[in-house]
Every structure is written in structure tokens, then in C-alpha cells.
Design a protein around this motif. Structure first.
Motif, mmCIF file in Angstrom:
data_model
loop_
_atom_site.group_PDB
_atom_site.id
_atom_site.type_symbol
_atom_site.label_atom_id
_atom_site.label_comp_id
_atom_site.label_asym_id
_atom_site.label_seq_id
_atom_site.Cartn_x
_atom_site.Cartn_y
_atom_site.Cartn_z
ATOM 1 N N ALA A 1 -15.175 0.508 -12.015
ATOM 2 C CA ALA A 1 -16.027 0.828 -13.534
ATOM 3 C C ALA A 1 -15.031 0.619 -14.403
ATOM 4 C CB ALA A 1 -16.605 2.061 -13.265
ATOM 5 N N THR A 2 -13.972 0.724 -14.558
ATOM 6 C CA THR A 2 -12.984 1.035 -15.276
ATOM 7 C C THR A 2 -12.688 -0.414 -15.872
ATOM 8 O OG1 THR A 2 -12.166 3.398 -14.410
ATOM 9 C CG2 THR A 2 -10.549 1.954 -16.251
ATOM 10 N N ASP A 3 -12.037 -1.461 -15.398
ATOM 11 C CA ASP A 3 -11.864 -2.519 -15.427
ATOM 12 C C ASP A 3 -12.756 -2.829 -16.283
ATOM 13 O OD1 ASP A 3 -9.539 -2.275 -14.511
ATOM 14 O OD2 ASP A 3 -9.973 -3.519 -13.025
ATOM 15 N N VAL A 4 -14.199 -3.010 -16.010
ATOM 16 C CA VAL A 4 -15.113 -2.909 -17.230
ATOM 17 C C VAL A 4 -15.630 -3.117 -17.940
ATOM 18 C CG1 VAL A 4 -17.954 -3.726 -16.907
ATOM 19 C CG2 VAL A 4 -16.954 -3.734 -14.273
ATOM 20 N N GLN A 5 -15.012 -1.586 -17.728
ATOM 21 C CA GLN A 5 -15.963 -0.638 -19.213
ATOM 22 C C GLN A 5 -14.340 -1.151 -20.240
ATOM 23 O OE1 GLN A 5 -15.673 3.962 -21.089
ATOM 24 N NE2 GLN A 5 -15.570 3.134 -19.130
ATOM 25 N N LEU A 6 -12.970 -1.587 -19.678
ATOM 26 C CA LEU A 6 -11.732 -1.917 -20.597
ATOM 27 C C LEU A 6 -11.988 -3.171 -21.013
ATOM 28 C CD1 LEU A 6 -9.491 -1.274 -22.228
ATOM 29 C CD2 LEU A 6 -8.005 -1.438 -19.778
ATOM 30 N N LYS A 7 -12.933 -3.732 -20.022
ATOM 31 C CA LYS A 7 -12.690 -5.515 -20.668
ATOM 32 C C LYS A 7 -14.186 -5.691 -21.575
ATOM 33 C CE LYS A 7 -12.919 -7.901 -16.983
ATOM 34 N NZ LYS A 7 -13.354 -9.157 -16.050
ATOM 35 N N ASP A 8 -14.485 -4.515 -21.350
ATOM 36 C CA ASP A 8 -15.502 -4.263 -22.251
ATOM 37 C C ASP A 8 -15.493 -4.724 -23.814
ATOM 38 O OD1 ASP A 8 -18.814 -5.214 -23.192
ATOM 39 O OD2 ASP A 8 -18.650 -3.299 -23.647
ATOM 40 N N VAL A 9 -14.789 -3.076 -24.059
ATOM 41 C CA VAL A 9 -14.118 -2.349 -24.985
ATOM 42 C C VAL A 9 -12.774 -3.845 -25.966
ATOM 43 C CG1 VAL A 9 -12.500 -1.044 -25.758
ATOM 44 C CG2 VAL A 9 -13.785 -0.310 -23.778
ATOM 45 N N LEU A 10 -12.504 -4.449 -24.971
ATOM 46 C CA LEU A 10 -11.652 -5.426 -25.436
ATOM 47 C C LEU A 10 -11.772 -6.774 -26.284
ATOM 48 C CD1 LEU A 10 -8.872 -5.334 -22.849
ATOM 49 C CD2 LEU A 10 -7.954 -4.908 -25.112
ATOM 50 N N ALA A 11 -13.017 -7.050 -25.237
ATOM 51 C CA ALA A 11 -14.320 -7.995 -25.800
ATOM 52 C C ALA A 11 -14.941 -7.822 -27.153
ATOM 53 C CB ALA A 11 -15.215 -8.579 -24.344
ATOM 54 N N LYS A 12 -15.364 -6.374 -27.329
ATOM 55 C CA LYS A 12 -15.826 -6.930 -28.957
ATOM 56 C C LYS A 12 -14.629 -6.016 -30.008
ATOM 57 C CE LYS A 12 -20.287 -4.025 -26.765
ATOM 58 N NZ LYS A 12 -20.830 -2.499 -26.458
ATOM 59 N N GLY B 1 -11.762 -8.939 -29.830
ATOM 60 C CA GLY B 1 -12.141 -9.245 -30.145
ATOM 61 C C GLY B 1 -11.191 -10.502 -28.862
ATOM 62 N N PHE B 2 -10.203 -9.641 -27.945
ATOM 63 C CA PHE B 2 -9.405 -10.344 -26.993
ATOM 64 C C PHE B 2 -10.611 -10.451 -25.515
ATOM 65 C CE2 PHE B 2 -7.091 -6.777 -30.123
ATOM 66 C CZ PHE B 2 -6.192 -7.904 -30.165
ATOM 67 N N THR B 3 -9.992 -11.242 -24.991
ATOM 68 C CA THR B 3 -10.226 -12.269 -23.925
ATOM 69 C C THR B 3 -9.468 -11.533 -22.504
ATOM 70 O OG1 THR B 3 -12.241 -12.799 -24.958
ATOM 71 C CG2 THR B 3 -11.534 -13.961 -22.503
ATOM 72 N N VAL B 4 -9.745 -10.566 -21.609
ATOM 73 C CA VAL B 4 -9.036 -10.446 -21.008
ATOM 74 C C VAL B 4 -9.523 -11.133 -19.356
ATOM 75 C CG1 VAL B 4 -7.043 -8.767 -20.261
ATOM 76 C CG2 VAL B 4 -7.664 -9.004 -22.026
ATOM 77 N N LYS B 5 -8.503 -11.320 -18.093
ATOM 78 C CA LYS B 5 -9.068 -11.259 -16.752
ATOM 79 C C LYS B 5 -7.990 -10.087 -15.987
ATOM 80 C CE LYS B 5 -11.016 -14.168 -13.349
ATOM 81 N NZ LYS B 5 -10.743 -15.835 -13.230
ATOM 82 N N PHE B 6 -9.200 -8.925 -15.709
ATOM 83 C CA PHE B 6 -8.082 -8.691 -14.981
ATOM 84 C C PHE B 6 -7.615 -9.295 -13.268
ATOM 85 C CE2 PHE B 6 -9.361 -5.460 -17.754
ATOM 86 C CZ PHE B 6 -8.164 -4.868 -19.073
ATOM 87 N N LYS B 7 -6.856 -9.004 -12.814
ATOM 88 C CA LYS B 7 -5.923 -8.980 -11.270
ATOM 89 C C LYS B 7 -5.705 -7.447 -10.607
ATOM 90 C CE LYS B 7 -4.721 -13.650 -12.682
ATOM 91 N NZ LYS B 7 -3.321 -14.505 -12.665
ATOM 92 N N ALA B 8 -5.842 -8.468 -9.600
ATOM 93 C CA ALA B 8 -5.409 -6.865 -8.208
ATOM 94 C C ALA B 8 -4.159 -6.896 -8.121
ATOM 95 C CB ALA B 8 -5.999 -6.808 -7.521
#
Length: 281
Positions: free
Chosen positions: A109-120, A122-129
Motif C-alpha cells: 500500500a505504501t508503494d502504491v500511494q508513493l507511486k501515485d504521489v510521484l505520478a501527480k 510528474g514522475f513515473t516510477v516503477k518500484f522493484k523488490a
């Protein structure tokens, strides 16, 4: 490691990442279910044992009798120890699975939320394990396993103390039941605290680990404005720098009350971090 840089030349301050309320609630429900079952079982067997072998009244000389093998006190002690072994084993058996489930959900959930924060922003990030995230998760699993087990350990110890005190003093079952109910409430509140506190800590740890992976070195301290008794030093840190929040080194933590700490690290701390993506020099 990907290093995020603001393309405009100005610093970009991201929205804070907060603990997922749904995951906290789910964790709390599971803990409460275990506490309820523990209390129900203890109440049933203690009541049965108390009625079968009531303590001698205060008018009787129980000083010697209480130490005899066949005394009500010893019979009760043996019964409690049998119940304790059973429930400690049950909590030990389920703790690992519950802790792993909670940590996995909270990290995701933290990764999903952080990815959404970054997308808004203007940054597109794909997190890995990554190894760093896995290490943080395994440490969190270990901490939560210990906390889950401690719920049963502490409650059983407290209950034994209450019951043996009641037996020694020759108190009636009604008084003992009232004391057990109060202790049940204390344990339920502690379980709720563990769920809330660990949700905040887990979110903060994963967020901090991802900050390092993204090359984010600075963040601003933000108070949650939650809780009835906020730490005034945390409020002051959030109000620093004209209300923007105190700027601190993500790797070191924020200097508050003479110590370097991170948001969500201290017990019941719901503060968050606003990551700062630096602009082009």
C-alpha cells in the motif's frame, strides 16, 4: 539507483505518504479477534474452576491450607498454567502468518500511494523488490511477531496475578470477574495501539527506503494533527520554516528534542515526511 531531479529548476515537495487506514483496521480486527477468544476462554475456565474449588473465606485460617497440594489456590494455579500453555502456543503458531500478511499489505500500500504521489508530481516510477526493502520488511515481520506474542504473554501474566490475589484474599467470583473484564479492556486497547503504531512505522520505514532508492536526500517534517495529546516539539517542527516544515536529512533523521528521529518512529507518532526532489543546479 534512480535519481529524481526536478526539471523546472525548482524544488518539488511531494505530498506526504500516510499509513493505509484500511490495512490498520484489518490488522486491528485480527488482533481483537484473538484477544476476544483469549478472554472468553479464560473467563469460562476460571469461572468453572472458581466454582468447583472456591477459595476459603477470610474468616478461615487459610495460611497453611493455601500451600497444600490439594488447596483451591494450587488447583487454580495448575489450571491457569494449562490454559497459558495452550494460548501461548496458539499465539506463537499464528503470529508469523499474521505479521507477514500485515507487513506485505502495508508495504504494498505504501508503494502504491508513493507511486501515485510521484505520478501527480510528474514522475513515473516503477518500484522493484529490492534487497533494502526486503530487509526492512523482514525486520518489521520480526518486530510484529514479538508484539503479537507479547499480547498473550502480558495478558496471561496479569490474569494469573489477579486470580491468585483473589484466591488469597478469599474474594467472591463477581469481584474477580469485574477485574478480569477491566484487564480485558486494557489488552484490547494495547492491541489497537500495536495495530495503529505499527501501521505508521511500517509506512515510514518503506517510504524512507524508497526515498533512498530514488536519490531523495531531504524531506520536510509534517505533523498529522491527529491524536488528543500531540508532542509539541513535533508540532513546532511542522510549523518551522514559515510553516513549510523543518527540513532534514533523510538518511540521518530530524533533530527534535536533542535526538535524530524519523516521522512515525516514536510510539504513537503519526507525523509524516514530505519528500523534496531537488531542482537542477
Amino acid at each position: 539507483m534512480v535519481k529524481l531531479v526536478s526539471p523546472t529548476g525548482k524544488d518539488v515537495v511531494l505530498r506526504p505518504v500516510r499509513a493505509n487506514a484500511g490495512i490498520e483496521a484489518s490488522y486491528n480486527r485480527a488482533l481483537q479477534k484473538w484477544v476476544d477468544a483469549l478472554h472468553k476462554s479464560l473467563s469460562f475456565w476460571i469461572t468453572a474452576q472458581y466454582r468447583a474449588n472456591p477459595p476459603p473465606s477470610l474468616a478461615q485460617d487459610a495460611g497453611f491450607e493455601s500451600f497444600r497440594d490439594g488447596s483451591p489456590a494450587n488447583a487454580m494455579r495448575r489450571a491457569i498454567h494449562r490454559m497459558s500453555r495452550r494460548w501461548l502456543k496458539a499465539f506463537d503458531k499464528g503470529a508469523d502468518e499474521l505479521a507477514e500478511y500485515f507487513v506485505d499489505k502495508a508495504a504494498g500500500a505504501t508503494d502504491v500511494q508513493l507511486k501515485d504521489v510521484l505520478a501527480k508530481a510528474g514522475f513515473t516510477v516503477k518500484f522493484k523488490a529490492t534487497a533494502e526493502v526486503n530487509n526492512a520488511m523482514q525486520a518489521a515481520v520480526g518486530e510484529n511477531v514479538g508484539l503479537i506474542k507479547s499480547i498473550a504473554q502480558q495478558h496471561l501474566s496479569d490474569v494469573e496475578g489477579l486470580v491468585m490475589q483473589s484466591m488469597t484474599q478469599g474474594r467472591n467470583l463477581g469481584d474477580l470477574t469485574e477485574e478480569l473484564t477491566k484487564r480485558y479492556g486494557v489488552t484490547k486497547r494495547r492491541a489497537a495501539f500495536i495495530a495503529r503504531d505499527q501501521a505508521n512505522k511500517m509506512t515510514a520505514v518503506i517510504n524512507r527506503t524508497r526515498q533512498a532508492e530514488l536519490g531523495i536526500t531531504e524531506a520536510r517534517w509534517r505533523h498529522s494533527h491527529g491524536g488528543k495529546h500531540p508532542r509539541q516539539s513535533h508540532v513546532a517542527a511542522s510549523q518551522a520554516d514559515g510553516g513549510k516544515g523543518k527540513l532534514y536529512d533523510v538518511a540521518k533523521g530530524c533533530l527534535i528534542d536533542g535526538d535524530l528521529i524519523w516521522p512515525g518512529e516514536l510510539p504513537n507518532c503519526r507525523c509524516t515526511a514530505q519528500s523534496v526532489i531537488k531542482g537542477l543546479e
